[in-house]
Scaffold this motif. Structure first.
Motif, PDB file in Angstrom:
ATOM      1  N   PRO A 159       0.802  -1.232   0.000  1.00  0.00           N
ATOM      2  CA  PRO A 159       0.000   0.000   0.000  1.00  0.00           C
ATOM      3  C   PRO A 159       0.829   1.273   0.000  1.00  0.00           C
ATOM      4  O   PRO A 159       0.409   2.282  -0.584  1.00  0.00           O
ATOM      5  N   GLU A 160       1.993   1.249   0.628  1.00  0.00           N
ATOM      6  CA  GLU A 160       2.794   2.473   0.705  1.00  0.00           C
ATOM      7  C   GLU A 160       3.459   2.814  -0.623  1.00  0.00           C
ATOM      8  O   GLU A 160       3.435   3.951  -1.076  1.00  0.00           O
ATOM      9  N   ASN A 161       4.049   1.812  -1.246  1.00  0.00           N
ATOM     10  CA  ASN A 161       4.824   2.061  -2.463  1.00  0.00           C
ATOM     11  C   ASN A 161       4.039   1.845  -3.757  1.00  0.00           C
ATOM     12  O   ASN A 161       4.386   2.397  -4.797  1.00  0.00           O
ATOM     13  N   LYS A 162       2.984   0.990  -3.700  1.00  0.00           N
ATOM     14  CA  LYS A 162       2.169   0.726  -4.887  1.00  0.00           C
ATOM     15  C   LYS A 162       0.697   0.760  -4.472  1.00  0.00           C
ATOM     16  O   LYS A 162       0.053  -0.283  -4.361  1.00  0.00           O
ATOM     17  N   PRO A 163       0.164   1.944  -4.225  1.00  0.00           N
ATOM     18  CA  PRO A 163      -1.174   2.043  -3.632  1.00  0.00           C
ATOM     19  C   PRO A 163      -2.304   1.503  -4.504  1.00  0.00           C
ATOM     20  O   PRO A 163      -3.392   1.236  -3.987  1.00  0.00           O
ATOM     21  N   ASN A 164      -2.088   1.338  -5.804  1.00  0.00           N
ATOM     22  CA  ASN A 164      -3.145   0.810  -6.672  1.00  0.00           C
ATOM     23  C   ASN A 164      -3.006  -0.690  -6.946  1.00  0.00           C
ATOM     24  O   ASN A 164      -3.806  -1.262  -7.672  1.00  0.00           O
ATOM     25  N   SER A 165      -1.993  -1.322  -6.382  1.00  0.00           N
ATOM     26  CA  SER A 165      -1.683  -2.715  -6.709  1.00  0.00           C
ATOM     27  C   SER A 165      -2.510  -3.695  -5.886  1.00  0.00           C
ATOM     28  O   SER A 165      -2.671  -3.541  -4.672  1.00  0.00           O
ATOM     29  N   LEU A 166      -3.033  -4.719  -6.556  1.00  0.00           N
ATOM     30  CA  LEU A 166      -3.788  -5.800  -5.912  1.00  0.00           C
ATOM     31  C   LEU A 166      -3.235  -7.133  -6.381  1.00  0.00           C
ATOM     32  O   LEU A 166      -2.963  -7.318  -7.578  1.00  0.00           O
TER      33      LEU A 166
END
Length: 199
Positions: A159-166
């Protein structure tokens, strides 16, 4: 538990998660399923620091005990001629997710999914995308509302470095398949649990 079930297992181009998805293919086979592997064009032809495409194809074929379906023409008979009981796509990239949500069929994996949905059988997806909470969010929600589409539970992986990643919890694939064959979504589908590390 999956004795007699014929399950397709499709790989798309999230190279950093193959080492997490392949063990789940093996578990499905150990549960009694006959695994039909399908690979996207990107998966077959891309060499990365995570390995060469052809090396992964060989590993998948050895684990499944069948040659990979590598072309759209080879995948088309999974419709009425040689149907599946369930089609798994793991990993499902953001690119393939967007195409699936908009009925585009330009790879063997997407053709296998289309053929399975045509037969009113479940398609299980394990997402791995850096824009699941970005522009692909609307495609994700579109698929979550679609009939016979099921999701392996997923979380934000960084969440901190790639907030759109799932990314899906790949270890949940077997239970998601068991539930999907019964017409149920394995829950909770969105979790706060820590993910297995991607390389």
């Amino acid at each position: 538990m999956l004795e007699g079930k014929r399950i397709g297992f499709g790989f798309t181009g999230s190279h950093c998660t193959y080492h997490l998805a392949l063990p789940q293919l093996i578990k499905l086979k150990e549960m009694g399923a006959d695994i039909i592997p399908v690979v996207s064009f990107t998966m077959q032809t891309t060499n990365t620091r995570f390995g060469e495409g052809e090396e992964w194809v060989k590993k998948i074929e050895k684990a499944a005990g069948h040659p990979c379906i590598r072309t759209i023409a080879e995948a088309e008979p999974l419709g009425p001629a040689t149907p599946l009981d369930c089609m798994v796509i793991a990993p499902l990239t953001g690119n393939s997710l967007a195409k699936l949500a908009n009925a585009l069929t330009d790879s063997p994996v997407l053709m296998a999914a289309k053929a399975t949905m045509r037969n009113h059988k479940p398609v299980v997806t394990a997402i791995s995308t850096n824009d699941g909470l970005g522009l692909n969010g609307m495609n994700l929600m579109k698929l979550m509302a679609a009939k016979n589409l099921f999701f392996v539970p997923f979380s934000q992986d960084d969440p901190e470095n790639k907030p759109n990643s799932l990314v899906a919890h790949m270890e949940e694939i077997p239970e998601t398949v068991v539930q999907a064959i019964k017409g149920r979504q394995h829950q909770p589908v969105i979790t706060l649990r820590s993910l297995s590390k991607r390389d």
